[in-house]
Design an enzyme around this catalytic site. Structure first.
Site: not given
Length: 256
Positions: A152, A156, A187
């Site tokens: 990840y 990014k 979220t």
């Protein structure tokens, strides 16, 4: 910012939940016609229905270059223009350190986050309107390493470099492109529920190194898309309640 985007068309990917949902709602509240794009078409349709007649849903698999192109074609076919693109769709996955990241997982994370961003940028750049803006969701993990999920973080970091590398291409069309790099955000990506939107002026201050809300991030995306941010392009804006601003607090050992 009331009415800032009146007469504008905004595309939001990852709009079925979280930051994308919050941004789609806020763009519409500020007058834009909004296209809610997501692999979860039913979720995107639900958000469009929540917004009302000024919103439509579009299915997209951002990992597919062709699907990104089809998404933008659908926006142009229905609205005839594209002024703002918030390329927000992403995937974190389950990882707890390098030992848990295999080739298949790495490929999936990069395909959705980095290749997906590339596909979205390539699809919107030739058609973005004069004076338009693109905002891409990167991450605080795109600025520093993330030992729990190296895949990840690598993706990014790539997004930040990609955005900076595309400034000239968008400037040639009189448009801007920026990245946002959120820290901790509550979220569905981390298991939190979507919550009702509130007046932006009533958003609470996030405590030092605390967790922000999807709307906190959405408001920054809206501002970067607005004329007020016309002096800003090619940047990676960190929003993290100072998470990365200092060395991590040190806990000293107690006792001998």
């Amino acid at each position: 910012m009331a009415g800032t985007f009146a007469g504008k068309v905004a595309l939001v990917t990852g709009a079925a939940s979280g930051i994308g949902r919050a941004a789609a709602i806020r763009f519409a509240q500020e007058g834009a016609r909004v296209f809610c794009a997501d692999l979860n078409l039913a979720g995107a349709q639900a958000v469009a229905a929540e917004i009302g007649s000024n919103a439509s849903a579009v299915e997209v698999d951002v990992a597919s270059y062709a699907s990104n192109q089809a998404m933008v074609d659908a926006v142009l076919a229905q609205a005839g223009q594209l002024d703002i693109a918030f390329l927000n769709a992403g995937f974190y996955g389950a990882a707890e350190g390098l030992d848990t990241v295999d080739e298949a997982f790495f490929d999936k994370v990069v395909a959705i986050n980095l290749k997906g961003t590339f596909g979205g940028i390539k699809a919107v750049q030739p058609v973005i309107a004069q004076g338009g803006a693109v905002v891409v969701t990167a991450s605080a993990a795109g600025v520093v390493g993330h030992p729990a999920n190296p895949a990840y973080s690598a993706a990014k970091h790539g997004i930040v470099g990609l955005v900076k590398s595309c400034v000239d291409a968008f400037a040639a069309r009189g448009a801007r492109i920026n990245a946002i790099c959120p820290g901790g955000v509550e979220t569905p990506l981390i298991g939190a529920a979507d919550v009702a939107m509130i007046d932006p002026q009533a958003l609470p201050r996030v405590p030092l190194r605390g967790m922000g809300s999807a709307q906190h991030v959405a408001e920054v995306a809206l501002w970067l898309s607005s004329p007020a941010a016309g002096f800003i392009t090619g940047q990676a804006q960190v929003l993290d309640a100072a998470l990365l601003s200092t060395f991590a607090p040190v806990i000293l050992p107690v006792g001998p």
